[in-house]
Design a protein around this motif. Structure first.
Motif, short mmCIF file in Angstrom:
data_model
loop_
_atom_site.label_atom_id
_atom_site.label_comp_id
_atom_site.label_asym_id
_atom_site.label_seq_id
_atom_site.Cartn_x
_atom_site.Cartn_y
_atom_site.Cartn_z
N GLY A 208 -7.26 17.20 45.97
CA GLY A 208 -8.54 17.88 45.82
C GLY A 208 -8.42 19.38 46.01
O GLY A 208 -9.01 20.16 45.26
N LEU A 209 -7.66 19.79 47.01
CA LEU A 209 -7.47 21.22 47.25
C LEU A 209 -6.69 21.88 46.11
O LEU A 209 -6.95 23.04 45.77
CB LEU A 209 -6.73 21.43 48.58
CG LEU A 209 -7.52 21.05 49.83
CD1 LEU A 209 -6.66 21.21 51.08
CD2 LEU A 209 -8.79 21.89 49.96
N ALA A 210 -5.75 21.16 45.53
CA ALA A 210 -5.01 21.71 44.39
C ALA A 210 -5.95 21.95 43.21
O ALA A 210 -5.88 22.99 42.54
CB ALA A 210 -3.89 20.75 43.99
N LEU A 211 -6.85 21.01 42.96
CA LEU A 211 -7.83 21.17 41.88
C LEU A 211 -8.75 22.36 42.16
O LEU A 211 -9.07 23.15 41.26
CB LEU A 211 -8.65 19.89 41.72
CG LEU A 211 -7.89 18.64 41.27
CD1 LEU A 211 -8.84 17.45 41.21
CD2 LEU A 211 -7.22 18.87 39.92
N LEU A 212 -9.17 22.48 43.43
CA LEU A 212 -10.03 23.62 43.80
C LEU A 212 -9.30 24.94 43.61
O LEU A 212 -9.87 25.93 43.15
CB LEU A 212 -10.48 23.48 45.26
CG LEU A 212 -11.78 22.73 45.52
CD1 LEU A 212 -12.02 22.62 47.01
CD2 LEU A 212 -12.95 23.43 44.84
N GLY A 213 -8.04 24.96 43.99
CA GLY A 213 -7.26 26.19 43.84
C GLY A 213 -7.15 26.61 42.38
O GLY A 213 -7.17 27.82 42.07
N LEU A 214 -7.06 25.65 41.48
CA LEU A 214 -6.97 25.96 40.05
C LEU A 214 -8.30 26.44 39.48
O LEU A 214 -8.32 27.27 38.57
CB LEU A 214 -6.51 24.72 39.28
CG LEU A 214 -5.06 24.27 39.51
CD1 LEU A 214 -4.82 22.93 38.82
CD2 LEU A 214 -4.09 25.33 38.99
N ALA A 215 -9.40 25.91 40.02
CA ALA A 215 -10.71 26.17 39.42
C ALA A 215 -11.50 27.28 40.09
O ALA A 215 -12.41 27.84 39.48
CB ALA A 215 -11.54 24.89 39.43
N SER A 216 -11.19 27.61 41.34
CA SER A 216 -12.02 28.57 42.08
C SER A 216 -11.94 29.97 41.50
O SER A 216 -10.86 30.45 41.14
CB SER A 216 -11.58 28.61 43.55
OG SER A 216 -11.80 27.38 44.17
#
Length: 283
Positions: free
Chosen positions: A108-116
């Motif tokens: 989840g944090l990896a996805l957030l890092g990509l999208a933030s």
């Protein structure tokens, strides 16, 4: 995101270090004050306090450069850090589902890092600053009322209240736009930060001492992530990278869901032998 993840690592590791020190200090007599004094003589406890301080500074730095939703989810991931470090220092055994939950948090944090995207560019209004101060006061009232409830209801209310208090801190950091003494003394957000943080710590401590760790921590995770994220998006202009809103929403939900699965680690993990004898979620 590096600062947010660094804060999570600091908070999660500090929890375990302080647990190790508290257990060692608990071998003597005396009351709580004597226990605290013995713990303060141990390097692990002092190291934990230092990590808490460093984590708070990293949290502030992250909130000044990232959307609140990304920082909140990253801070919730400190439960995964506590779980992993606890397996090394406390001999805690992770179940298969809990091990998978650690992976879910990381994904989840990896996805957030990509999208933030970058932090919002809207200045907080005076009304929002006073609203945060009012919420901080309401957290104290909620704590007083929740403390009279029985069983799991009390744990949930106190945990949610603690989450709201920490959420006030997250938003208030963004509302402090000047660091001169006059600017700080006249900014309601400063008082909201101090009152909200203090109330949150008090409510969380009470919740963990008197009820279900799992229920209290689940309330904490929800309270400190969903509300502040909404404020950041609606009132402070937090956004994602172009076309990646869906990915940010997915990453946020996945990270928070993983943290909820690790809620029993909201209090320092118990040793493996104790975990085997104690019902899940009971302190």
């Amino acid at each position: 995101m590096v600062c947010a993840l660094g804060a999570a690592v600091c908070f999660g590791t500090a929890t375990v270090l302080q647990a190790v020190a508290a257990r060692a200090a608990g071998t003597g007599g005396g009351g709580e004050a004597a226990l605290l004094l013995r713990a303060l003589r141990q390097w692990r406890y002092l190291a934990g306090l230092a990590l808490d301080g460093l984590g708070f500074l990293l949290q502030i730095a992250a909130l000044r450069s990232l959307p609140i939703y990304a920082v909140g989810a990253a801070l919730a991931s400190s439960l995964a850090v506590t779980a992993v470090v606890g397996t090394r220092l406390l001999g805690v055994r992770l179940t298969g589902s809990e091990g998978a939950a650690v992976g879910v948090v990381c994904a989840g944090l990896a996805l957030l890092g990509l999208a933030s995207g970058a932090e919002g560019d809207r200045a907080g209004s005076t009304a929002l600053k006073y609203t945060m101060l009012a919420v901080a006061v309401a957290v104290l009232v909620l704590g007083a009322a929740g403390g009279r409830l029985p069983g799991r209801g009390r744990s949930l209310v106190l945990g949610l209240g603690a989450g709201f208090g920490f959420g006030v801190v997250e938003v208030a950091v963004r509302l402090i736009d000047g660091l001169t003494p006059s600017a700080l003394l006249t900014n309601p957000a400063v008082y909201a930060l101090l009152l909200g943080g203090g109330a949150a710590f008090l409510l969380l401590t009470t919740a963990l001492e008197r009820g279900s760790v799992t229920v209290a921590t689940a309330g904490l995770v929800v309270g400190e992530t969903v509300g502040p994220a909404t404020v950041g998006v609606v009132w402070l202009g937090d956004r994602t990278r172009e076309g990646l809103t869906w990915l940010a929403v997915l990453g946020f939900c996945v990270a928070v869901a993983g943290a909820l699965l690790l809620a029993r680690f909201g209090e320092a993990p118990a040793p493996a032998a104790q975990v085997a004898k104690t019902p899940l979620g009971q302190s």
